[in-house]
Design a protein around this motif. Structure first.
Motif, PDB file in Angstrom:
ATOM      1  N   SER A 119      46.961  44.526  40.694  1.00  0.00           N
ATOM      2  CA  SER A 119      46.103  45.270  39.770  1.00  0.00           C
ATOM      3  C   SER A 119      45.356  44.261  38.925  1.00  0.00           C
ATOM      4  O   SER A 119      45.665  43.070  38.952  1.00  0.00           O
ATOM      5  CB  SER A 119      46.922  46.202  38.858  1.00  0.00           C
ATOM      6  OG  SER A 119      47.701  45.462  37.952  1.00  0.00           O
ATOM      7  N   LEU A 120      44.361  44.716  38.196  1.00  0.00           N
ATOM      8  CA  LEU A 120      43.672  43.846  37.253  1.00  0.00           C
ATOM      9  C   LEU A 120      44.462  43.865  35.958  1.00  0.00           C
ATOM     10  O   LEU A 120      44.497  44.869  35.251  1.00  0.00           O
ATOM     11  CB  LEU A 120      42.239  44.313  37.015  1.00  0.00           C
ATOM     12  CG  LEU A 120      41.413  43.450  36.054  1.00  0.00           C
ATOM     13  CD1 LEU A 120      41.222  42.048  36.629  1.00  0.00           C
ATOM     14  CD2 LEU A 120      40.060  44.088  35.782  1.00  0.00           C
ATOM     15  N   TYR A 155      35.853  43.835  41.885  1.00  0.00           N
ATOM     16  CA  TYR A 155      36.945  42.872  41.807  1.00  0.00           C
ATOM     17  C   TYR A 155      37.607  42.575  43.150  1.00  0.00           C
ATOM     18  O   TYR A 155      37.688  41.434  43.573  1.00  0.00           O
ATOM     19  CB  TYR A 155      37.997  43.354  40.801  1.00  0.00           C
ATOM     20  CG  TYR A 155      37.464  43.422  39.396  1.00  0.00           C
ATOM     21  CD1 TYR A 155      37.404  42.282  38.601  1.00  0.00           C
ATOM     22  CD2 TYR A 155      36.990  44.613  38.875  1.00  0.00           C
ATOM     23  CE1 TYR A 155      36.886  42.328  37.319  1.00  0.00           C
ATOM     24  CE2 TYR A 155      36.472  44.681  37.585  1.00  0.00           C
ATOM     25  CZ  TYR A 155      36.425  43.532  36.811  1.00  0.00           C
ATOM     26  OH  TYR A 155      35.910  43.589  35.544  1.00  0.00           O
ATOM     27  N   ASN A 156      38.090  43.610  43.810  1.00  0.00           N
ATOM     28  CA  ASN A 156      38.844  43.411  45.045  1.00  0.00           C
ATOM     29  C   ASN A 156      38.799  44.724  45.824  1.00  0.00           C
ATOM     30  O   ASN A 156      38.921  45.796  45.236  1.00  0.00           O
ATOM     31  CB  ASN A 156      40.298  43.035  44.724  1.00  0.00           C
ATOM     32  CG  ASN A 156      41.027  42.444  45.914  1.00  0.00           C
ATOM     33  OD1 ASN A 156      40.593  41.447  46.482  1.00  0.00           O
ATOM     34  ND2 ASN A 156      42.129  43.034  46.300  1.00  0.00           N
ATOM     35  N   TYR A 166      37.738  49.331  41.348  1.00  0.00           N
ATOM     36  CA  TYR A 166      37.859  47.926  41.723  1.00  0.00           C
ATOM     37  C   TYR A 166      36.686  47.401  42.543  1.00  0.00           C
ATOM     38  O   TYR A 166      36.777  46.315  43.129  1.00  0.00           O
ATOM     39  CB  TYR A 166      39.170  47.709  42.486  1.00  0.00           C
ATOM     40  CG  TYR A 166      40.372  47.689  41.577  1.00  0.00           C
ATOM     41  CD1 TYR A 166      40.565  46.634  40.685  1.00  0.00           C
ATOM     42  CD2 TYR A 166      41.306  48.726  41.591  1.00  0.00           C
ATOM     43  CE1 TYR A 166      41.661  46.616  39.836  1.00  0.00           C
ATOM     44  CE2 TYR A 166      42.403  48.713  40.747  1.00  0.00           C
ATOM     45  CZ  TYR A 166      42.576  47.650  39.874  1.00  0.00           C
ATOM     46  OH  TYR A 166      43.660  47.635  39.030  1.00  0.00           O
ATOM     47  N   LEU A 223      44.497  38.970  38.767  1.00  0.00           N
ATOM     48  CA  LEU A 223      45.267  40.139  39.115  1.00  0.00           C
ATOM     49  C   LEU A 223      46.711  39.726  38.922  1.00  0.00           C
ATOM     50  O   LEU A 223      47.020  38.560  38.883  1.00  0.00           O
ATOM     51  CB  LEU A 223      44.996  40.539  40.555  1.00  0.00           C
ATOM     52  CG  LEU A 223      43.549  40.850  40.877  1.00  0.00           C
ATOM     53  CD1 LEU A 223      43.401  41.161  42.355  1.00  0.00           C
ATOM     54  CD2 LEU A 223      43.041  42.008  40.060  1.00  0.00           C
ATOM     55  N   TYR A 248      41.971  50.483  35.169  1.00  0.00           N
ATOM     56  CA  TYR A 248      42.383  49.674  36.307  1.00  0.00           C
ATOM     57  C   TYR A 248      43.829  50.001  36.699  1.00  0.00           C
ATOM     58  O   TYR A 248      44.777  49.409  36.173  1.00  0.00           O
ATOM     59  CB  TYR A 248      42.234  48.189  35.995  1.00  0.00           C
ATOM     60  CG  TYR A 248      40.806  47.812  35.693  1.00  0.00           C
ATOM     61  CD1 TYR A 248      39.861  47.774  36.713  1.00  0.00           C
ATOM     62  CD2 TYR A 248      40.397  47.533  34.393  1.00  0.00           C
ATOM     63  CE1 TYR A 248      38.540  47.457  36.441  1.00  0.00           C
ATOM     64  CE2 TYR A 248      39.080  47.212  34.105  1.00  0.00           C
ATOM     65  CZ  TYR A 248      38.151  47.174  35.136  1.00  0.00           C
ATOM     66  OH  TYR A 248      36.845  46.868  34.858  1.00  0.00           O
TER      67      TYR A 248
END
Length: 268
Positions: free
Chosen positions: A241-242, A199-200, A196, A23, A249
């Motif tokens: 953010s990614l 991812y997170n 997300y 990120l 994203y």
């Protein structure tokens, strides 16, 4: 401002766990004069007089490098991301405000102390911190206090936000010399959570913006800590953010309205 599931400040002094998928993160390194916000334009300081450059002396040797963006919210108070301040102390920071350049003009103030949110964590929840400088800023057309939202104020999906900062034009590059500015649409919270999931976590303390379909507009590394403004109100603090402005994203900001009481308690 490339967001990484690593410490946003890419230095050993920061304690956030490194993760393979990145990120956007902040790097205290010599600036590249060609870098800027993804998809943005040169900012006139009068368009974002609340935006400041945040410089760090990571070795405490009197050498300050730009690593983050900040938001003027009081004559001595700068709002930024906890990722910026994590693992540091007040005297390591210098703030330049009232200029669209991080390395010239405006007003310079050394920090006195930091107030980092005590519940900041490695998922970037509660990503908010305050830098209190030693002397008052002199306010005017080029340096103004940003307007904060009311506690719990909601920003609807589809509203147009304005992002300003000193971050790069593309991933894997460094701090820009000139402030840039770009408009970004606010993303529906459910869509951002879904984007997300793998991812997170996106919590209710966060707000998202960007072009989900096409990407190409949004923050990158050193925009971290800068403002997201909707209708002249500071609704977000650039957080993660990614990658940088990638399709699917969006950028993620700390939702300022969730912290209004905490901010008021620490405002100088």
């Amino acid at each position: 401002m490339q967001l990484r599931l690593t410490n946003i400040i890419c230095c050993n002094m920061f304690l956030i766990l490194l993760v393979a998928t990145c990120l956007f993160g902040v790097q205290a390194s010599e600036p590249n004069l060609n870098n800027r916000i993804i998809g943005g334009d040169y900012a006139n300081i009068y368009d974002a007089p609340h935006t400041a450059a945040i410089l760090l002396d990571k070795e405490s040797i009197g050498s300050f490098w730009p690593v983050c963006t900040g938001i003027v919210i009081g004559v001595r108070t700068i709002l930024t991301a906890a990722q910026c301040t994590n693992g540091t102390y007040g005297s390591q920071w210098l703030v330049r405000a009232g200029t669209p350049y991080h390395n010239s003009g405006g007003q310079l103030r050394f920090a006195s102390y930091l107030v980092q949110h005590p519940d900041f964590n490695s998922n970037y929840d509660n990503d908010i911190s305050i830098i209190v400088v030693q002397q008052d800023f002199i306010l005017g057309a080029a340096l103004a206090i940003g307007t904060l939202p009311n506690e719990g104020e909601i920003v609807p999906g589809g509203a147009i936000g304005v992002l300003s900062g000193f971050g790069p034009i593309f991933e894997e590059s460094v701090f820009g010399n000139h402030m840039y500015i770009v408009k970004v649409p606010i993303i529906n919270q459910e869509e951002c959570v879904a984007a997300y999931t793998s991812y997170n976590p996106v919590t209710d303390n966060m707000i998202c913006a960007g072009d989900l379909e096409n990407g190409g507009i949004g923050p990158c590394q050193e925009d971290l800590g800068g403002p997201l403004v909707v209708n002249n109100v500071i609704v977000g603090i650039t957080s993660w953010s990614l990658g940088c402005a990638r399709p699917k994203y969006p950028g993620v900001w700390t939702r300022v309205s969730k912290y209004r009481a905490w901010i008021d308690e620490n405002l100088v």
